[in-house]
Enzyme design. Structure first.
Site, mmCIF file in Angstrom:
data_model
loop_
_atom_site.group_PDB
_atom_site.id
_atom_site.type_symbol
_atom_site.label_atom_id
_atom_site.label_comp_id
_atom_site.label_asym_id
_atom_site.label_seq_id
_atom_site.Cartn_x
_atom_site.Cartn_y
_atom_site.Cartn_z
ATOM 1 N N ASN A 123 0.712 -1.218 0.100
ATOM 2 C CA ASN A 123 -0.074 -0.126 -0.076
ATOM 3 C C ASN A 123 0.959 1.262 -0.030
ATOM 4 O O ASN A 123 2.088 1.079 0.071
ATOM 5 C CB ASN A 123 -1.233 -0.072 1.299
ATOM 6 N N ASP B 166 -5.443 -8.780 1.702
ATOM 7 C CA ASP B 166 -5.530 -10.123 1.597
ATOM 8 C C ASP B 166 -6.463 -10.480 0.441
ATOM 9 O O ASP B 166 -6.150 -11.053 -0.421
ATOM 10 C CB ASP B 166 -6.302 -10.871 2.659
ATOM 11 N N GLU C 42 3.403 1.666 3.017
ATOM 12 C CA GLU C 42 4.304 0.600 3.032
ATOM 13 C C GLU C 42 5.539 0.715 1.730
ATOM 14 O O GLU C 42 6.867 0.861 1.996
ATOM 15 C CB GLU C 42 3.753 -0.722 2.557
#
Length: 346
Positions: free
Chosen positions: A209, A281, A212
């Protein structure tokens, strides 16, 4: 290919999911939810008092990635660590019920199952309580897990690393699996949590993301499309991957591929966001299912974006299904604000 062209192929790609199998390797967790209402503030401290109305628990982390893949219809083998405790037994039992392969899941009596408990009141998360041990597993456990993972590679079309930095993914394991996958000619997709992306060197695609990606680049600001494009190119060099897919929340997703002079931007589609738990996920699971089914990286990115838009509209760890995905694809296909595609991000 335009966004509309990609959407028109969605049913064709989804029809191949049941004939594909993916190995998910990473940190397996248990997600607990405590739902209730708030009517007053505690007299003991300035915090809300939650009157509990119901509780639920579901497999999380790498297990949620596996469940998303099963929901889409793909075959799945899961590899990781569980504790010899009630939480671990619940996760294993639930995975078997959902027909997720657990032959590569190792029960480690020296480690507790990671449990994340979220208290939710009036559709808002009030607090989260984590019970875990982040230290690396013992040499005996890590060696046993590595053997199981390498054996499981024989019958799969791709690999997902679901990294939550809870200890399952060691440097040796990641390096050996990427090398073995390369010899087999299958993809490796990574949902990263480390700031040093060279840990995943040689993987096919990394899906950070924006936070990150920023952390992996030393805190660099990623405010504009050009910032994100440049970040993606730098991350490609750091991990020597073929692609980086940066998820940007309400700004959508940006795909940067090696050897292309443009990035590919997919706008956000969620109409109402209730809970982002498990969205990453869903992105990595859908991306992997699509790549295993023969989709291009751009097709996979568009469908992963749509899948994420579905699950953030539900409360709790809600897996995607093929039916939900195709229904959302149909809705997006007829939406005037769904246009996206390649652009020189400058």
């Amino acid at each position: 290919m335009s966004d509309a062209g990609i959407l028109s192929r969605a049913a064709e790609v989804a029809a191949r999911f049941p004939s594909r199998r993916v190995l998910v390797v990473g940190d397996i967790m248990l997600d607990e939810y405590v739902f209730g209402t708030v009517g007053r503030i505690s007299p003991e401290a300035p915090v809300p008092v939650v009157a509990v109305t119901r509780e639920t628990k579901v497999p999380g982390g790498a297990a949620n990635v596996a469940i998303n893949l099963r929901g889409l219809g793909a075959g799945v083998e899961l590899a990781g660590l569980l504790g010899d405790d009630a939480g671990g037994r619940f996760v294993a039992r639930t995975l078997r019920a959902k027909r997720v392969g657990t032959g590569a899941v190792l029960v480690d009596p020296d480690r507790p199952t990671t449990v994340k408990t979220r208290v939710v009141a009036h559709s808002q998360q009030v607090v989260r309580v984590d019970r875990e041990r982040n230290a690396p597993p013992s040499r005996k456990a890590s060696d046993a897990l590595r053997r199981k993972v390498l054996a499981a590679l024989a019958g799969v079309d791709g690999v997902v690393f679901s990294d939550y930095r809870k200890g399952a993914l060691t440097a040796d394991l990641v390096r050996e699996v990427i090398a073995a996958a390369g010899r087999k000619g299958i993809f490796v997709a990574v949902d990263p949590k480390r700031t040093d992306f060279s840990f995943y060197r040689g993987a096919t695609v990394i899906t950070p993301n924006k936070g990150e990606a920023r952390a992996a680049l030393g805190g660099r600001e990623l405010e504009t499309d050009l910032d994100v494009w440049e970040a993606g190119k730098d991350l490609l060099r750091a991990c020597r991957s073929k692609a980086v897919l940066i998820t940007r929340g309400e700004e959508g997703m940006t795909l940067v591929e090696r050897g292309r002079g443009t990035c590919f931007h997919v706008p956000a589609f969620a109409r109402q966001v209730f809970d982002v738990t498990g969205a990453g996920d869903t992105v990595i699971g859908t991306l992997a299912a699509c790549l295993a089914a023969g989709a291009t990286m751009r097709e996979a990115a568009v469908l992963a974006n749509i899948a994420a838009s579905v699950v953030v509209g539900e409360i709790g760890t809600a897996p995607i299904t093929a039916e939900k995905l195709l229904r959302a694809v149909d809705s997006r296909h007829h939406s005037r604000d769904a246009e996206g595609g390649k652009r020189p991000c400058g």
